[in-house]
Structures are given as structure tokens and as C-alpha cells.
Design an enzyme around this catalytic site. Structure first.
Site, short mmCIF file in Angstrom:
data_model
loop_
_atom_site.label_atom_id
_atom_site.label_comp_id
_atom_site.label_asym_id
_atom_site.label_seq_id
_atom_site.Cartn_x
_atom_site.Cartn_y
_atom_site.Cartn_z
N SER A 186 -12.45 -30.88 -30.64
CA SER A 186 -11.15 -30.66 -31.30
C SER A 186 -11.32 -30.13 -32.72
O SER A 186 -10.43 -30.24 -33.53
CB SER A 186 -10.36 -31.97 -31.35
OG SER A 186 -11.07 -32.96 -32.08
N CYS A 187 -12.47 -29.56 -33.05
CA CYS A 187 -12.71 -29.20 -34.43
C CYS A 187 -12.14 -27.84 -34.76
O CYS A 187 -11.72 -27.08 -33.92
CB CYS A 187 -14.21 -29.20 -34.74
SG CYS A 187 -15.05 -27.73 -34.16
N GLY A 188 -12.14 -27.52 -36.05
CA GLY A 188 -11.70 -26.21 -36.51
C GLY A 188 -12.34 -25.90 -37.84
O GLY A 188 -13.00 -26.74 -38.45
#
Length: 282
Positions: free
Chosen positions: A114-116
Site C-alpha cells: 500500500s505504499c506510495g
């Protein structure tokens, strides 16, 4: 489905009735991506399409842009101390003459499901490194009635989601709504990498005539991957982030959010959407 799903025993409570049963879960395992033998990135993913995932990741990083730049992708034998292969480590070899990025401890990438990324520097990097500026791509026009049916078509193609309820999905469509490809993964960014990687392997980049639809929100990272693959339209069933909108505006990408039935918000690139504007909501 192989390692894509796993079974676990659960205690199920339904309307006061209690009992044990087996439940199907989506598998999640780490994948280490090596470039010419050197560790580059680790991502948590659903096993399957691992080579496409690695190739797509390198497209988004500006390393690859054509099938002929890729020499090979292999699973690393002897990935454990006892010499067995876990199928969780892949090594990407570039073709002779393809520039190899500087891989340092600072450069190594760790991603999660779920990273960005964030920041003005990231916006600048995407604009300067993409091989296919969207301003140079053939013009795409989208009928809102076509956009409206894309989420249902994506949902109908999510085979593993039907069994687990725990996967993100990404799909490529033509502007007329024809489904070109769909991939599922526990990480929405991995699903997009798998799509882009498959396109690279098939010699289809840039994807300048495609619409990318994602099952969740539109983060900066997903917008970045779309721009790096030359995709002019990104649509999401949920909300975009502010940085994703900023990137879409700066690169000329059409960004559609909250695509649900006949309702949608066009955050950038509205010139590609054939809408009759009215005073309502102005």
C-alpha cells in the site's frame, strides 16, 4: 490457483450460529527483484506473473522501455541457505548496451502492498524520465457511457477476488471499452506493474491508446506508473490523492475518480472526456 491462494481454518459466526470451516485467502509473499545480480527492490505481492511484475517495475523506474532492452528474467536458484529455490527472488538481466542505474543502499527500493512516493522531486522526476510524454501521444476521446461500464467489466474479470475478496485489480481497456488485460494482486501497484510488464514483454509499449482502471484509489504511485508507460487515462473507483492530481495536471494525463455507475469526477485532462457541461454543480 496454486500459490495464489491458501486455505486456513477459521471460526465463523453468522447470526448466532457458530462453527469452524476452511476459508480461502489470497497469498502474500515477498519478492526480491535483482538487477544484473544486484538487489534492487523488495515488494509484498501475490505470487504469479512475477517476471511481468519485475519488468513493469523497471518500466516505472525508467530502466526499461522496450522488449529488446530485456535480456532475461529468471528465478534465482539457491535462494536459501540450503540451496532450494523459494521462487521469491528474480534476477533481471539487461541487454548489452542498456544503461544500468546506480544501485546503492540509498537507491534500493522497499515497497509494500500500500505504499506510495511523495514530494515535488518525485513530480519532477516523472516528467523528466518518461520516454513517452503524453503530449506526444495520439488523442484519445472517451464516451462517459463507456467509462461507466468499465468497473463492472473489471469486476467480472476478477477471478481470484471472487474466491478471496482480498485482491486489488488493474485492467487495460481500449477507449471503446474493450478489455485488453487484467491482473490481480494484494498490492494495487503490483497489479499495475504486472499489466505494464506484460505489455513490455509483448512489445506493446507505449500504451498510448489505453485506459487504465484500478479497483481502489488513485495514488501518486499509480499515476506515476501510468505516465511512465505512456497511458493517457487513469480511472479509479475511489478517490485520487492530491499528488496524483498534481502529476496528472503537469503531465497532461486524464484522471477520473469515484467512477461508479454514471457518476464520476474528472480531476484532470477533461478534454478527453466527451461531456456536455451544464450549470448544475458549477
Amino acid at each position: 490457483m496454486g500459490r495464489v491462494t491458501e486455505r486456513r481454518r477459521v471460526l465463523r459466526v453468522r447470526d448466532g450460529a457458530v462453527g469452524h470451516r476452511s476459508d480461502t485467502l489470497v497469498a502474500e509473499e515477498p519478492l526480491e527483484i535483482r538487477l544484473n545480480g544486484k538487489p534492487l527492490a523488495i515488494t509484498m505481492r501475490t505470487p504469479g506473473d512475477d517476471f511481468a511484475l519485475a519488468a513493469g517495475f523497471l518500466v516505472s523506474e525508467g530502466v526499461l522501455g522496450a522488449a529488446e532492452e530485456l535480456a532475461s528474467i529468471v528465478y534465482c536458484a539457491g535462494a536459501t541457505d540450503d540451496g532450494s529455490n523459494t521462487y521469491n527472488v528474480v534476477d533481471v538481466s539487461l541487454a548489452p548496451g542498456v544503461p544500468v542505474p546506480d544501485i546503492t543502499l540509498e537507491r534500493n527500493v522497499y515497497t509494500t502492498s500500500s505504499c506510495g512516493l511523495c514530494g515535488k522531486a518525485s513530480l519532477d522526476a516523472v516528467e523528466t524520465t518518461t520516454r513517452w510524454p503524453l503530449s506526444d501521444s495520439p488523442e484519445v476521446r472517451l464516451d462517459p457511457e463507456v467509462l461507466a461500464v468499465l468497473p463492472d467489466r473489471l469486476r467480472a474479470a476478477q477471478r481470484v477476488f471472487d474466491r478471496t475478496g482480498g485482491l486489488h485489480a488493474a485492467a487495460l481497456f481500449t477507449p471503446d471499452g474493450e478489455l485488453l488485460d487484467v491482473r490481480e494482486d494484494v498490492g494495487r501497484h503490483n497489479a499495475v506493474d504486472k499489466l505494464v510488464g506484460r505489455a513490455l514483454q509483448q512489445g506493446l509499449l507505449p500504451l498510448s491508446g489505453s485506459v487504465l482502471l484500478v479497483s481502489g484509489r488513485a495514488s501518486f504511485e499509480l499515476a506515476q506508473k501510468a505516465v511512465m508507460a505512456g497511458i493517457p487515462v487513469l480511472a479509479a473507483v475511489s478517490a485520487p490523492s492530491s499528488l496524483a492530481v498534481d502529476l496528472a495536471v503537469r503531465t497532461g494525463m486524464t484522471l477520473v475518480g469515484f467512477l461508479r455507475g454514471t457518476s464520476m469526477n474528472v480531476y484532470a485532462g477533461e478534454h478527453r472526456v466527451l461531456l456536455e457541461t451544464t450549470a448544475a454543480g458549477a
